[in-house]
Write a protein that holds these residues in place. Structure first.
Motif, short mmCIF file in Angstrom:
data_model
loop_
_atom_site.label_atom_id
_atom_site.label_comp_id
_atom_site.label_asym_id
_atom_site.label_seq_id
_atom_site.Cartn_x
_atom_site.Cartn_y
_atom_site.Cartn_z
N ALA A 73 0.82 -1.22 0.00
CA ALA A 73 0.00 0.00 0.00
C ALA A 73 0.85 1.27 0.00
CB ALA A 73 -0.92 0.01 1.22
N TYR A 74 2.13 1.16 0.33
CA TYR A 74 2.97 2.35 0.52
C TYR A 74 3.10 3.18 -0.76
CZ TYR A 74 7.08 5.15 1.87
OH TYR A 74 7.94 6.18 2.14
N GLY A 75 3.36 2.51 -1.89
CA GLY A 75 3.52 3.24 -3.14
C GLY A 75 2.27 4.00 -3.52
N PHE A 76 1.11 3.37 -3.33
CA PHE A 76 -0.15 4.06 -3.65
C PHE A 76 -0.37 5.25 -2.73
CE2 PHE A 76 -1.26 -0.23 -5.38
CZ PHE A 76 -1.41 0.15 -6.70
N ALA A 77 0.02 5.10 -1.44
CA ALA A 77 -0.11 6.22 -0.50
C ALA A 77 0.82 7.36 -0.89
CB ALA A 77 0.20 5.74 0.92
N LEU A 78 2.02 7.03 -1.36
CA LEU A 78 2.94 8.06 -1.84
C LEU A 78 2.36 8.77 -3.06
CD1 LEU A 78 6.40 6.26 -1.60
CD2 LEU A 78 5.64 8.19 -0.21
N ARG A 79 1.74 7.99 -3.95
CA ARG A 79 1.15 8.59 -5.15
C ARG A 79 0.05 9.57 -4.77
NH1 ARG A 79 -2.88 8.00 -8.90
NH2 ARG A 79 -2.25 8.29 -11.09
N GLY A 104 2.03 -0.49 -6.50
CA GLY A 104 2.00 0.86 -5.96
C GLY A 104 3.30 1.59 -6.20
N THR A 105 4.42 0.87 -6.09
CA THR A 105 5.73 1.48 -6.31
C THR A 105 5.85 2.00 -7.74
OG1 THR A 105 6.68 -0.12 -4.76
CG2 THR A 105 8.22 1.08 -6.17
N ALA A 106 5.46 1.16 -8.70
CA ALA A 106 5.53 1.57 -10.10
C ALA A 106 4.58 2.72 -10.40
CB ALA A 106 5.22 0.37 -11.00
N ALA A 107 3.39 2.69 -9.78
CA ALA A 107 2.42 3.76 -10.00
C ALA A 107 2.95 5.09 -9.48
CB ALA A 107 1.10 3.41 -9.31
N PHE A 108 3.59 5.07 -8.33
CA PHE A 108 4.16 6.29 -7.75
C PHE A 108 5.28 6.84 -8.62
CE2 PHE A 108 7.60 7.85 -4.78
CZ PHE A 108 7.08 9.12 -4.61
N LEU A 109 6.22 5.97 -8.99
CA LEU A 109 7.37 6.44 -9.76
C LEU A 109 6.97 6.86 -11.17
CD1 LEU A 109 10.07 3.91 -8.54
CD2 LEU A 109 9.76 6.29 -7.85
N LYS A 139 13.09 -4.55 7.58
CA LYS A 139 13.40 -5.49 6.51
C LYS A 139 12.49 -5.22 5.31
CE LYS A 139 13.61 -10.43 5.41
NZ LYS A 139 13.41 -11.80 5.92
N ALA A 140 11.19 -5.03 5.56
CA ALA A 140 10.25 -4.74 4.47
C ALA A 140 10.57 -3.39 3.83
CB ALA A 140 8.82 -4.77 5.00
N TRP A 141 10.99 -2.42 4.63
CA TRP A 141 11.36 -1.10 4.11
C TRP A 141 12.53 -1.22 3.15
CZ3 TRP A 141 10.62 3.58 2.67
CH2 TRP A 141 11.57 4.59 2.77
N ARG A 142 13.53 -2.01 3.52
CA ARG A 142 14.69 -2.20 2.64
C ARG A 142 14.27 -2.91 1.35
NH1 ARG A 142 18.27 -4.37 6.21
NH2 ARG A 142 17.68 -6.50 5.70
N GLN A 143 13.40 -3.90 1.47
CA GLN A 143 12.93 -4.61 0.28
C GLN A 143 12.16 -3.68 -0.65
OE1 GLN A 143 10.79 -7.79 2.21
NE2 GLN A 143 12.53 -9.20 2.11
N TRP A 144 11.36 -2.79 -0.06
CA TRP A 144 10.61 -1.83 -0.88
C TRP A 144 11.57 -0.92 -1.63
CZ3 TRP A 144 10.10 3.29 -1.81
CH2 TRP A 144 8.98 3.69 -2.56
N LEU A 145 12.63 -0.47 -0.96
CA LEU A 145 13.60 0.41 -1.60
C LEU A 145 14.32 -0.32 -2.74
CD1 LEU A 145 15.11 2.26 1.50
CD2 LEU A 145 13.71 3.26 -0.31
N TRP A 146 14.57 -1.62 -2.56
CA TRP A 146 15.15 -2.41 -3.66
C TRP A 146 14.25 -2.35 -4.89
CZ3 TRP A 146 19.80 -3.62 -4.60
CH2 TRP A 146 20.68 -4.09 -3.64
#
Length: 427
Positions: A73-79, A104-109, A139-146
């Motif tokens: 959900a993080y990427g969508f929240a950032l968007r 969500g990550t791809a949508a934000f970027l 750990k999840a934060w680092r994976q999201w950044l990857w």
């Protein structure tokens, strides 16, 4: 040429570190390694660079403090946060809708890339400063950044994150991807800066200089854990500010002492300081100073937190409830909702379920009046969770299901993904 202050010199260091990163064509993620006492100065530099008038870099810095709670959900929240920034600016940027199945990550970027292309002639790099207010899993934060790093193809869109100098959560990324993840160690020597500020201020008998000297010395004493010195310096700073009629600076001095007392595990003493700060804020308000009411509101919220830390829950509930009219006067719906929510939290902790329900319902009713984007950045999901729990405790499973259905209708069926795993106290 006027000699630069200790703080200005350190801001220049940060500027140079950013420029070095921005000039590296392969770099995509700036990992700023910071000590806890350096965070505020880095944030100050980022804020300065985010200001159209004060910024010196030819780049656009956008700061996002969206909590990192659910990776998907993080990427969508950032968007959504990005869209809010664009809307507030009054600009029209065609970012498009997320594609079916897009993360969500791809949508934000993708939205960030659209923004960068729209203003390619106005700035060189779009810097996405990610400073989550909460991180549920490192750990999840680092994976999201990857995942985000792999999606950053253009050197015109980059990310900035802060990495605690002791924890160094992102060290594995930096070692594995030395070219794309560029590490800058802030090394600001904050205590050294405070000593310089105090030394420079001590050369003047002007009250403003003396006040700055006292605050610098107070910060140093707080770093050392010297509470007696913190309180002595705080009292003197209060005296200086009060003598000049500087109510806001009087409040700030009380806050500085109260914060040190809270860190030292003395919430009752901190609460007394916040009460003194409120009195100074009330003087500013009575004198017609525009910031007086806002200072009093923030001080009362801090007082409530100190009372909770000291297990004085009845007093805290009363503070929060009595603060509602002030938040309403300032038309600050988010903080008014927080007052009701925290009053409910206190009552529930005391097992006063009817009072908890009544104040929780006040928060819920207010949340329903917010616009959808304002609601998305509020703590209304916590209110919903509390009311579901209270419905079960007061009236059983059927009532809890009805309340949950009401929350689904207002917040969407995924509203629980926005809850912090530990449950969520405030403010």
């Amino acid at each position: 040429m006027q000699k630069k202050s200790a703080v200005e010199k350190r801001l220049d260091w940060l500027h140079d570190q950013w420029v070095e990163f921005a000039q590296k064509p392969q770099a995509r993620l700036l990992r700023w390694v910071v000590e806890p006492d350096e965070v505020r100065m880095v944030e100050a530099w980022l804020k300065k660079e985010g200001d159209e008038q004060a910024g010196e870099c030819p780049d656009l810095f956008l700061r996002f403090d969206v909590p990192f709670e659910q990776p998907e959900a993080y990427g969508f929240a950032l968007r959504e946060a990005l869209l809010s920034l664009v809307e507030e600016s009054g600009e029209q940027v065609p970012v498009g809708d997320p594609k079916p199945g897009q993360s969500g990550t791809a949508a934000f970027l993708s939205a960030c890339s659209a923004l960068q292309r729209q203003y390619a002639d106005d700035f060189e790099v779009l810097a996405l400063v990610l400073v989550p207010a909460r991180v549920s899993s490192m750990k999840a934060w680092r994976q999201w950044l990857w995942e985000a790093l792999d999606s950053l193809n253009s050197p015109q869109v980059r990310m900035v994150v802060l990495d605690d100098a002791e924890a160094r959560v992102l060290e594995p990324m930096a070692q594995q991807e030395a070219q794309r993840v560029w590490t800058a160690v802030a090394a600001l020597d904050v205590l050294g800066a405070l000593r310089e500020v105090a030394q420079q201020a001590g050369q003047s008998n002007v009250p403003g200089a003396r006040y700055r000297e006292l605050l610098a010395l107070l910060a140093g004493a707080a770093q050392r854990g010297d509470l007696m010195q913190v309180q002595r310096l705080g009292n003197e700073a209060v005296d200086v500010a009060s003598a000049e009629g500087w109510h806001a600076l009087t409040v700030a001095a009380h806050w500085a002492v109260a914060g040190s007392l809270l860190v030292a595990g003395k919430p009752q003493n901190a609460a007394e300081r916040y009460q003194q700060a409120e009195a100074a804020a009330a003087e500013a308000e009575a004198g017609g100073q525009a910031h007086g009411a806002e200072l009093r509101l923030k001080t009362r919220l801090a007082l409530g937190s100190a009372l909770i830390a000291g297990q004085q829950l009845s007093s805290a509930a009363l503070v929060y409830e009595d603060t509602v009219p002030l938040a309403r006067k300032l038309t600050d719906s988010h903080l008014e909702l927080e007052c009701w929510r925290m009053a409910s939290f206190c009552h529930e902790s005391l097992r006063a379920l009817d009072e908890a329900w009544a104040t929780g319902q006040q928060a819920w009713a207010l949340g329903q009046t917010l616009e959808s984007r304002a609601r998305a950045t509020s703590t209304l999901p916590y209110v919903a969770e509390t009311l579901v729990r209270l419905s079960f405790a007061r009236q059983g499973a059927d009532a809890a299901r009805r309340m949950e259905s009401e929350a689904d209708s207002l917040l969407g069926q995924d509203w629980r993904t926005h809850l912090q795993a530990s449950g969520g106290q405030t403010t």
